[in-house]
Design an enzyme around this catalytic site. Sequence first.
Site, mmCIF file in Angstrom:
data_model
loop_
_atom_site.group_PDB
_atom_site.id
_atom_site.type_symbol
_atom_site.label_atom_id
_atom_site.label_comp_id
_atom_site.label_asym_id
_atom_site.label_seq_id
_atom_site.Cartn_x
_atom_site.Cartn_y
_atom_site.Cartn_z
ATOM 1 N N HIS A 188 2.615 -3.777 6.882
ATOM 2 C CA HIS A 188 1.734 -2.342 5.724
ATOM 3 C C HIS A 188 1.494 -1.502 7.298
ATOM 4 O O HIS A 188 2.031 -1.825 8.832
ATOM 5 C CB HIS A 188 -0.312 -2.993 6.330
ATOM 6 C CG HIS A 188 0.071 -3.746 5.009
ATOM 7 N ND1 HIS A 188 -1.251 -3.501 3.678
ATOM 8 C CD2 HIS A 188 0.133 -4.841 4.411
ATOM 9 C CE1 HIS A 188 -1.009 -4.538 3.061
ATOM 10 N NE2 HIS A 188 -0.622 -5.718 3.559
ATOM 11 N N SER A 189 1.573 -0.572 7.376
ATOM 12 C CA SER A 189 0.641 0.313 8.095
ATOM 13 C C SER A 189 -0.757 0.730 8.221
ATOM 14 O O SER A 189 -0.966 1.070 7.277
ATOM 15 C CB SER A 189 1.560 1.725 8.812
ATOM 16 O OG SER A 189 1.522 2.298 7.365
ATOM 17 N N GLU A 233 0.697 -4.873 11.328
ATOM 18 C CA GLU A 233 0.440 -3.377 10.673
ATOM 19 C C GLU A 233 1.433 -2.830 11.963
ATOM 20 O O GLU A 233 1.321 -2.621 12.806
ATOM 21 C CB GLU A 233 -0.724 -3.266 10.876
ATOM 22 C CG GLU A 233 -1.729 -3.761 10.182
ATOM 23 C CD GLU A 233 -2.645 -2.744 8.702
ATOM 24 O OE1 GLU A 233 -1.529 -1.971 8.375
ATOM 25 O OE2 GLU A 233 -2.785 -3.489 8.174
ATOM 26 N N TYR A 280 -10.628 -7.022 11.199
ATOM 27 C CA TYR A 280 -12.053 -7.444 9.934
ATOM 28 C C TYR A 280 -12.138 -8.571 8.549
ATOM 29 O O TYR A 280 -10.701 -8.965 8.392
ATOM 30 C CB TYR A 280 -12.403 -5.574 9.345
ATOM 31 C CG TYR A 280 -11.293 -5.487 8.652
ATOM 32 C CD1 TYR A 280 -10.798 -4.054 8.685
ATOM 33 C CD2 TYR A 280 -10.417 -5.576 8.177
ATOM 34 C CE1 TYR A 280 -9.977 -3.029 7.936
ATOM 35 C CE2 TYR A 280 -9.089 -5.409 7.056
ATOM 36 C CZ TYR A 280 -9.522 -4.301 7.192
ATOM 37 O OH TYR A 280 -8.828 -3.206 7.012
ATOM 38 N N GLU A 333 2.222 3.729 3.243
ATOM 39 C CA GLU A 333 2.274 3.465 4.172
ATOM 40 C C GLU A 333 3.843 3.711 4.442
ATOM 41 O O GLU A 333 4.557 2.854 4.476
ATOM 42 C CB GLU A 333 1.812 2.313 4.442
ATOM 43 C CG GLU A 333 0.402 2.164 4.455
ATOM 44 C CD GLU A 333 -0.194 0.719 4.788
ATOM 45 O OE1 GLU A 333 -1.261 0.893 4.042
ATOM 46 O OE2 GLU A 333 0.399 -0.405 4.406
ATOM 47 N N ARG A 361 -2.933 4.975 -2.310
ATOM 48 C CA ARG A 361 -2.907 3.327 -1.309
ATOM 49 C C ARG A 361 -2.653 2.027 -2.219
ATOM 50 O O ARG A 361 -2.437 1.981 -2.389
ATOM 51 C CB ARG A 361 -4.047 3.371 -1.139
ATOM 52 C CG ARG A 361 -4.637 1.828 -0.106
ATOM 53 C CD ARG A 361 -6.090 1.596 0.146
ATOM 54 N NE ARG A 361 -5.990 0.316 0.373
ATOM 55 C CZ ARG A 361 -6.517 -0.522 1.632
ATOM 56 N NH1 ARG A 361 -6.095 0.144 2.679
ATOM 57 N NH2 ARG A 361 -7.065 -0.921 1.834
ATOM 58 N N HIS A 391 0.692 -1.430 -0.345
ATOM 59 C CA HIS A 391 -0.186 -0.070 0.057
ATOM 60 C C HIS A 391 0.760 1.075 -0.046
ATOM 61 O O HIS A 391 1.372 0.995 0.734
ATOM 62 C CB HIS A 391 -1.303 -0.046 0.901
ATOM 63 C CG HIS A 391 -2.160 -0.967 1.299
ATOM 64 N ND1 HIS A 391 -3.327 -2.162 2.473
ATOM 65 C CD2 HIS A 391 -2.860 -1.595 -0.144
ATOM 66 C CE1 HIS A 391 -3.443 -2.026 1.796
ATOM 67 N NE2 HIS A 391 -3.713 -2.375 0.763
#
Lengths: 305, 97
Positions: free
Chosen positions: A192-193, A266, A244, A68, A123, A65
């Site tokens: 990711h972040s 993350e 999620y 990030e 993103r 992404h």
Amino acid sequence: SDDYNYAIYHTLNEINSFIDMLVQENPGFVSKIVIGKSYEGRPLNVLKFSTGANRPGLWIDTGIHSREWVTQASGTWFAKKIVTDYGRDTELTSILKNYDIFLEIVTNPDGFQFTHTSNRMWRKTRKPNSGSSCIGVDPNRNWDAGFGGPGASSSPCSETYRGPYAHSESEVKAIVDFVKSHGRIKAFVSIHSYSQMLLYPYGYTSTPCKDNAELHEVAGKAITALKSLYNTQYSYGSIITTIYQASGGTIDWTYNQGIKYSFTFELRDTGRYGFILPASQILPTAQETWLALMAIMKHANNNPY
Amino acid sequence: KETFEGQQVLRITAVNEAQINLLKELSANEDLGLDFWMEPVDESLPVDVRVPFHSLQAVRAFLGYHEIHYEIMIQDLQDLLDEEQREMMKLKAQPRS
């Protein structure tokens, strides 16, 4: 690469120059593999750290992404850390005696370039979507794992647009082809972040993966190691129970390929700066994350399968 | 180059599933141009959303009407991005020791 400033954010060109510099400085240990090209034709560069032939591999990617930024910056620091610590750190030296390490720092170069030139908030990938004015696909919804299920969007204008079909994005397909052709990747970590979590499969189903207990234990060890440096708090668990439902996700696909040690990070922060993490936090973020990565790679090294 | 003057990032704290569902409705409204940095999923997790300036009034009214608590995580996104750019330029200009 000693003079490279790891404590600031860099452009795509600067990171690619760093990659070439590291290869040049470490012949016989560090090499660059181009696993494919992005939609706009940029090389998908993967650093390979190898001390011998025919080794199984451990994979780390950052920047899928593009906005990030702390992840690409951390990936750059990881690359230098591996080179610096090999031969000094007994655990890393042992890992590299048994495994190759593959590190893709800018996994979405078109999106990353776009964040520097046009839209810092970008993103997705940058491929146009036929029949829509909206550009790009979420490369973390485009994998053939629960693809098209709940937890991804069918709208090209959505930030979580899954794409017209699984592996439609060249940035994703390149990794798929690499993993399949290599055939002996034993751990896969996609970084990711933000929100400070360590996640393992699955995201597309609430059915626990068969190695759930072991992955939960490894994740617990990893975030304990991470926390030991700056007391950064992480939560951990399967994607679907911790964040999620997300379909078409990277590590669900890698796990289903048989890569047991599949994790997603993350990174910082928890919600003060979000994706605009100040550069002053790059080094502490990379250093603490490295401790967690070492815990995962050490476990893989001690538990061959 | 897209700029983000006046855009804010809100941190929304839902207290129940009804409020989460309301936030999901909001996220489905593409006209507002909302960019959810953290999606509405569960009341145990915060919801972070970048709100374009033209939608700020409507979003605040919506949250107020439904008594959904929020705080401003980033007051003006462009200010923060300008700071990031300044930092990059300044630190690049510094000769390495």
